[in-house]
Design a protein around this motif. Sequence first.
Motif, PDB file in Angstrom:
ATOM      1  N   VAL A   1     -29.148  37.346 -70.483  1.00 49.10           N
ATOM      2  CA  VAL A   1     -30.573  37.147 -70.713  1.00 49.10           C
ATOM      3  C   VAL A   1     -31.294  37.322 -69.385  1.00 49.10           C
ATOM      4  O   VAL A   1     -30.880  36.776 -68.367  1.00 49.10           O
ATOM      5  CB  VAL A   1     -30.827  35.727 -71.276  1.00 49.10           C
TER       6      VAL A   1
ATOM      7  N   PRO B   1     -37.127  35.046 -66.283  1.00 48.04           N
ATOM      8  CA  PRO B   1     -38.562  35.289 -66.434  1.00 48.04           C
ATOM      9  C   PRO B   1     -39.147  36.036 -65.226  1.00 48.04           C
ATOM     10  O   PRO B   1     -38.804  35.754 -64.082  1.00 48.04           O
ATOM     11  CB  PRO B   1     -39.154  33.880 -66.540  1.00 48.04           C
TER      12      PRO B   1
ATOM     13  N   ARG C   1     -29.791  29.797 -70.504  1.00 43.17           N
ATOM     14  CA  ARG C   1     -30.815  30.806 -70.216  1.00 43.17           C
ATOM     15  C   ARG C   1     -31.374  30.562 -68.817  1.00 43.17           C
ATOM     16  O   ARG C   1     -31.627  29.414 -68.446  1.00 43.17           O
ATOM     17  CB  ARG C   1     -31.953  30.717 -71.234  1.00 43.17           C
TER      18      ARG C   1
ATOM     19  N   SER D   1     -40.096  29.579 -67.580  1.00 47.20           N
ATOM     20  CA  SER D   1     -39.066  29.723 -68.603  1.00 47.20           C
ATOM     21  C   SER D   1     -39.405  30.904 -69.497  1.00 47.20           C
ATOM     22  O   SER D   1     -40.490  31.475 -69.416  1.00 47.20           O
ATOM     23  CB  SER D   1     -38.910  28.433 -69.417  1.00 47.20           C
ATOM     24  N   ALA D   2     -38.465  31.257 -70.351  1.00 49.35           N
ATOM     25  CA  ALA D   2     -38.601  32.431 -71.216  1.00 49.35           C
ATOM     26  C   ALA D   2     -39.822  32.280 -72.125  1.00 49.35           C
ATOM     27  O   ALA D   2     -40.251  31.167 -72.435  1.00 49.35           O
ATOM     28  CB  ALA D   2     -37.344  32.597 -72.050  1.00 49.35           C
TER      29      ALA D   2
ATOM     30  N   PRO E   1     -43.718  35.038 -69.834  1.00 49.05           N
ATOM     31  CA  PRO E   1     -43.030  33.783 -69.500  1.00 49.05           C
ATOM     32  C   PRO E   1     -44.063  32.659 -69.388  1.00 49.05           C
ATOM     33  O   PRO E   1     -45.244  32.912 -69.180  1.00 49.05           O
ATOM     34  CB  PRO E   1     -42.392  34.073 -68.140  1.00 49.05           C
TER      35      PRO E   1
END
Length: 192
Positions: free
Chosen positions: A57, A60, A91, A115-116, A124
């Motif tokens: 993954v 960000p 993640r 964060s995502a 993000p």
Amino acid sequence: MQPSAGPALPHTRTRTVHWLSTAAALGAVVAAVALVQPADASPKDAHGTDGPSAAPVAAPDPHAVTYPLDCAGAPVDVLHQVSGDLDGDGRPETVVVVRCTTDTGTPPSGVFVLSAPTKAGGAPRIAETLVPPREQRSITDFRLEGRTVKATVLGYSSDTTPRCCPDLRRNYSWEWRDGRYVALPGAMANSI
């Protein structure tokens, strides 16, 4: 139990060869079951996500975020960034030091955890503010050690201290504990 009427039949007596052949056959079945998996089987981690065979993954992107800075129309500079799985959810997060672009002086910096995005294709999001820009701080020696964010935070002892020359400093670490980021200040000497 009733005793048998005649001599024991040869096929009812167990011998060592019988037990060894039974053990070998059972071992072969167990090994075959362990090696054969369904076609859709894949390793899963504790969170139910794909294991090492899954695509990584992406962390960000700090340039895709709108930061809570009042830059009076000037762009935002991303001075430092580090990425890693800080909260252990599998993640990566990105931690950034940002400030307004300027040709003179030293504008205050902010330190943010990104964060995502909440939905695919979104920007993000800022998950946490570690150092708010309103505190008028500068950041040096910014780094990630394992899952711990570390930095030296610089500040000013008064409003008359020139913004170019911070006269206070303190080392900080931030760690994810019990569902939140916790600031761990260093020694008090010349501290903020």
